[in-house]
Design an enzyme around this catalytic site. Structure first.
Site, mmCIF file in Angstrom:
data_model
loop_
_atom_site.group_PDB
_atom_site.id
_atom_site.type_symbol
_atom_site.label_atom_id
_atom_site.label_comp_id
_atom_site.label_asym_id
_atom_site.label_seq_id
_atom_site.Cartn_x
_atom_site.Cartn_y
_atom_site.Cartn_z
ATOM 1 N N ASP A 15 -18.349 13.875 11.852
ATOM 2 C CA ASP A 15 -19.655 14.486 11.622
ATOM 3 C C ASP A 15 -20.268 13.871 10.361
ATOM 4 O O ASP A 15 -19.721 12.909 9.811
ATOM 5 C CB ASP A 15 -19.525 16.017 11.515
ATOM 6 C CG ASP A 15 -18.631 16.469 10.358
ATOM 7 O OD1 ASP A 15 -18.334 15.675 9.440
ATOM 8 O OD2 ASP A 15 -18.218 17.646 10.386
ATOM 9 N N ALA A 16 -21.345 14.403 9.889
ATOM 10 C CA ALA A 16 -22.052 13.838 8.735
ATOM 11 C C ALA A 16 -21.227 13.866 7.451
ATOM 12 O O ALA A 16 -21.460 13.078 6.537
ATOM 13 C CB ALA A 16 -23.371 14.581 8.516
#
Length: 140
Positions: A15-16
């Site tokens: 994810d980020a």
């Protein structure tokens, strides 16, 4: 009876924040089960073409302990723990070094062309039996 699949965490897996997205552990486990079967000489595409049989996950329970991170080197350990007439149960652990990151308990069903449960072919069953833990006879 333990199969090891070595892999790395890539940007696409995260994810980020650079943490592996929870669903990607299922992908790691799927690849490991596929390679475990391949090590036994079972190629799933060929099995489907020649016999009409395929495998499908019937049940999967995942327990997450620690996050995997971008660039981590991982190993997925797969152990066959039970074998039924038309199913198998696999214990899978995703590790970074000695640290267990996730544990999956997976039941896989063997399906025929009609999508219903189908018995494992004798040759495949015999190969899978080799992966089961050996039970020592009771010495009492």
């Amino acid at each position: 009876g333990v199969h090891h699949l070595f892999t790395r965490v890539y940007y696409e897996d995260t994810d980020a924040a650079g943490i592996v997205y929870h669903a990607n552990y299922l992908k790691f486990a799927e690849r490991a089960r596929t390679e475990m079967l391949r090590a036994l000489g079972v190629e799933q595409g060929r099995l489907r073409r020649e016999t009409g049989l395929a495998f499908a996950v019937k049940r999967c329970v995942v327990e997450y302990s620690r996050p995997a991170l971008l660039d981590d080197e991982l190993v997925v350990e797969s152990r066959l723990v039970a074998l039924g007439g038309a199913s198998l149960e696999v214990d899978q652990r995703v590790k970074r070094g000695a640290a267990e990151l996730a544990r999956l308990a997976v039941r896989v069903a063997c399906l025929g062309r009609d999508g219903r449960a189908a018995r494992l072919p004798p040759a495949l069953r015999a190969a899978l039996m080799e992966l089961l833990p050996k039970v020592e006879p009771d010495a009492t």
